[in-house]
Scaffold this motif. Structure first.
Motif, PDB file in Angstrom:
ATOM      1  N   VAL A  65       0.827  -1.205   0.000  1.00 54.43           N
ATOM      2  CA  VAL A  65       0.000   0.000   0.000  1.00 54.43           C
ATOM      3  C   VAL A  65       0.863   1.259   0.000  1.00 54.43           C
ATOM      4  CG1 VAL A  65      -1.753   1.283   1.298  1.00 54.43           C
ATOM      5  CG2 VAL A  65      -1.910  -1.191   1.110  1.00 54.43           C
ATOM      6  N   GLU A  66       2.077   1.186   0.553  1.00 58.27           N
ATOM      7  CA  GLU A  66       2.983   2.328   0.556  1.00 58.27           C
ATOM      8  C   GLU A  66       3.975   2.261  -0.605  1.00 58.27           C
ATOM      9  OE1 GLU A  66       5.720   4.838   3.777  1.00 58.27           O
ATOM     10  OE2 GLU A  66       4.832   2.913   4.311  1.00 58.27           O
ATOM     11  N   ALA A  67       4.395   1.028  -0.979  1.00 59.22           N
ATOM     12  CA  ALA A  67       5.385   0.875  -2.045  1.00 59.22           C
ATOM     13  C   ALA A  67       4.839   1.306  -3.401  1.00 59.22           C
ATOM     14  CB  ALA A  67       5.855  -0.577  -2.110  1.00 59.22           C
ATOM     15  N   ILE A  68       3.581   0.994  -3.676  1.00 61.53           N
ATOM     16  CA  ILE A  68       3.004   1.327  -4.978  1.00 61.53           C
ATOM     17  C   ILE A  68       2.906   2.845  -5.178  1.00 61.53           C
ATOM     18  CG2 ILE A  68       0.882   1.191  -6.345  1.00 61.53           C
ATOM     19  CD1 ILE A  68       0.611  -1.695  -5.482  1.00 61.53           C
ATOM     20  N   PRO A  69       2.474   3.638  -4.187  1.00 62.65           N
ATOM     21  CA  PRO A  69       2.518   5.098  -4.365  1.00 62.65           C
ATOM     22  C   PRO A  69       3.932   5.635  -4.554  1.00 62.65           C
ATOM     23  CG  PRO A  69       1.018   4.531  -2.591  1.00 62.65           C
ATOM     24  CD  PRO A  69       1.725   3.269  -2.967  1.00 62.65           C
ATOM     25  N   ILE A  70       4.915   5.063  -3.840  1.00 59.93           N
ATOM     26  CA  ILE A  70       6.305   5.504  -4.003  1.00 59.93           C
ATOM     27  C   ILE A  70       6.767   5.280  -5.434  1.00 59.93           C
ATOM     28  CG2 ILE A  70       8.698   5.020  -3.345  1.00 59.93           C
ATOM     29  CD1 ILE A  70       7.673   4.435  -0.516  1.00 59.93           C
ATOM     30  N   MET A  71       6.479   4.077  -5.976  1.00 62.27           N
ATOM     31  CA  MET A  71       6.872   3.788  -7.338  1.00 62.27           C
ATOM     32  C   MET A  71       6.063   4.607  -8.346  1.00 62.27           C
ATOM     33  SD  MET A  71       9.449   2.024  -8.032  1.00 62.27           S
ATOM     34  CE  MET A  71       9.045   1.990  -9.778  1.00 62.27           C
ATOM     35  N   ALA A  72       4.843   5.006  -7.969  1.00 67.49           N
ATOM     36  CA  ALA A  72       4.054   5.860  -8.855  1.00 67.49           C
ATOM     37  C   ALA A  72       4.749   7.202  -9.058  1.00 67.49           C
ATOM     38  CB  ALA A  72       2.655   6.063  -8.286  1.00 67.49           C
ATOM     39  N   VAL A  73       5.309   7.749  -7.981  1.00 62.70           N
ATOM     40  CA  VAL A  73       6.047   9.016  -8.084  1.00 62.70           C
ATOM     41  C   VAL A  73       7.292   8.831  -8.946  1.00 62.70           C
ATOM     42  CG1 VAL A  73       7.275  10.797  -6.788  1.00 62.70           C
ATOM     43  CG2 VAL A  73       5.188   9.797  -5.853  1.00 62.70           C
ATOM     44  N   ALA A  74       8.015   7.731  -8.716  1.00 64.70           N
ATOM     45  CA  ALA A  74       9.219   7.458  -9.501  1.00 64.70           C
ATOM     46  C   ALA A  74       8.871   7.274 -10.980  1.00 64.70           C
ATOM     47  CB  ALA A  74       9.925   6.211  -8.958  1.00 64.70           C
ATOM     48  N   GLY A  75       7.798   6.536 -11.248  1.00 67.56           N
ATOM     49  CA  GLY A  75       7.377   6.335 -12.623  1.00 67.56           C
ATOM     50  C   GLY A  75       6.928   7.620 -13.289  1.00 67.56           C
ATOM     51  N   PHE A  76       6.298   8.499 -12.515  1.00 69.23           N
ATOM     52  CA  PHE A  76       5.877   9.797 -13.045  1.00 69.23           C
ATOM     53  C   PHE A  76       7.083  10.582 -13.545  1.00 69.23           C
ATOM     54  CE2 PHE A  76       5.208  14.335 -12.452  1.00 69.23           C
ATOM     55  CZ  PHE A  76       4.014  14.538 -13.127  1.00 69.23           C
ATOM     56  N   MET A  77       8.155  10.578 -12.765  1.00 69.63           N
ATOM     57  CA  MET A  77       9.365  11.304 -13.164  1.00 69.63           C
ATOM     58  C   MET A  77       9.975  10.718 -14.438  1.00 69.63           C
ATOM     59  SD  MET A  77      11.237  12.025  -9.518  1.00 69.63           S
ATOM     60  CE  MET A  77      12.631  12.796 -10.352  1.00 69.63           C
ATOM     61  N   ALA A  78      10.013   9.380 -14.495  1.00 70.03           N
ATOM     62  CA  ALA A  78      10.589   8.725 -15.670  1.00 70.03           C
ATOM     63  C   ALA A  78       9.773   9.045 -16.927  1.00 70.03           C
ATOM     64  CB  ALA A  78      10.663   7.217 -15.437  1.00 70.03           C
ATOM     65  N   ASN A  79       8.448   8.993 -16.811  1.00 76.62           N
ATOM     66  CA  ASN A  79       7.596   9.308 -17.955  1.00 76.62           C
ATOM     67  C   ASN A  79       7.682  10.783 -18.333  1.00 76.62           C
ATOM     68  OD1 ASN A  79       6.360   6.819 -18.712  1.00 76.62           O
ATOM     69  ND2 ASN A  79       5.136   6.890 -16.858  1.00 76.62           N
ATOM     70  N   LEU A  80       7.819  11.648 -17.333  1.00 73.32           N
ATOM     71  CA  LEU A  80       7.935  13.075 -17.606  1.00 73.32           C
ATOM     72  C   LEU A  80       9.167  13.367 -18.453  1.00 73.32           C
ATOM     73  CD1 LEU A  80       6.978  15.984 -17.164  1.00 73.32           C
ATOM     74  CD2 LEU A  80       8.312  16.020 -15.034  1.00 73.32           C
TER      75      LEU A  80
END
Length: 239
Positions: free
Chosen positions: A35-50
């Protein structure tokens, strides 16, 4: 250890276009829980896609982005809500099962989807948006859909990145509203995202000579092992 793995994951995803979360989730989930790891990776993925969207911003196919992201946004919110309200241990178990299922699903999707239109892309966006909110790692499933629209090279990279970025932003906001992500988690995600970006640019020349086929086989192996590890961890959590 996590940042070093993120560098390697960034290099791998920079060559084959996906795979970073599949390498990092087996480390993040035992550390923080799904529940905490998936939001963390969502932020990381957002940066990569950006970074990919900005690099190819002139090649973005905006109609495809809107067709995918408009139904994908509410679907991702619903997926995030479902994740946050699951009983203890179940997110890890389902995440492990889903990641292992990605290998055969990816092959089936690539064979089934030859060409699609914008209406069909909207359906794809809704389905994958929900799965993204719930499981995060859906890149291997969305890629064939964007290719089926006839997008290639920079247009494919930019359009897929922008569409995923919009859905991820909705998911991050949802996690914040549901109380599932804190400022510390945002900082962790940003640090991991930076490591992914550095890995993509710094290590890629060392692995560029390896054939794509070998990387895809390795990706399937990594996917299955990651899913199995998360499944076992989740079963122990439910016990």
């Amino acid at each position: 250890m996590l940042l070093v793995t993120a560098l390697g994951a960034g290099a791998l995803s920079g060559v084959i276009g996906t795979g970073a979360s599949l390498l990092l989730l087996p480390l993040l989930v035992p550390m923080f829980g799904a529940v905490e790891a998936i939001p963390i990776m969502a932020v990381a993925g957002f940066m990569a896609n950006l970074s990919r969207a900005l690099a190819w911003r002139r090649s973005i196919a905006w109609k495809a982005v809107m067709a995918y992201s408009l139904p994908g946004i509410p679907a991702a919110v619903f997926g995030a809500y479902t994740l946050v309200h699951m009983p203890r241990g179940w997110p890890e178990v389902l995440l492990g099962l889903f990641i292992m299922a990605v290998v055969p699903l990816r092959r089936l999707v690539m064979k089934a989807i030859v060409s699609i239109n914008l209406v069909q892309m909207a359906v794809v966006g809704a389905v994958i948006g929900f799965l993204t909110g719930l499981f995060l790692s859906t890149g291997p499933l969305s890629v064939p859909a964007f290719l089926a629209l006839g997008l290639v090279r920079g247009a494919f990279i930019a359009t897929e990145a922008m569409a995923s970025l919009i859905v991820q932003m909705a998911k991050i906001v949802s996690f914040h509203e549901f109380g599932a992500i804190s400022m510390v988690d945002l900082a962790r995600g940003a640090a991991i995202g930076l490591a992914l970006m550095l890995g993509t640019f710094a290590i890629r020349p060392l692995v560029a000579r390896i054939r794509d086929h070998h990387f895809r086989v390795m990706m399937d192996v990594v996917t299955l092992l990651s899913g199995l590890w998360l499944l076992v961890f989740g079963l122990f959590q439910t016990a």
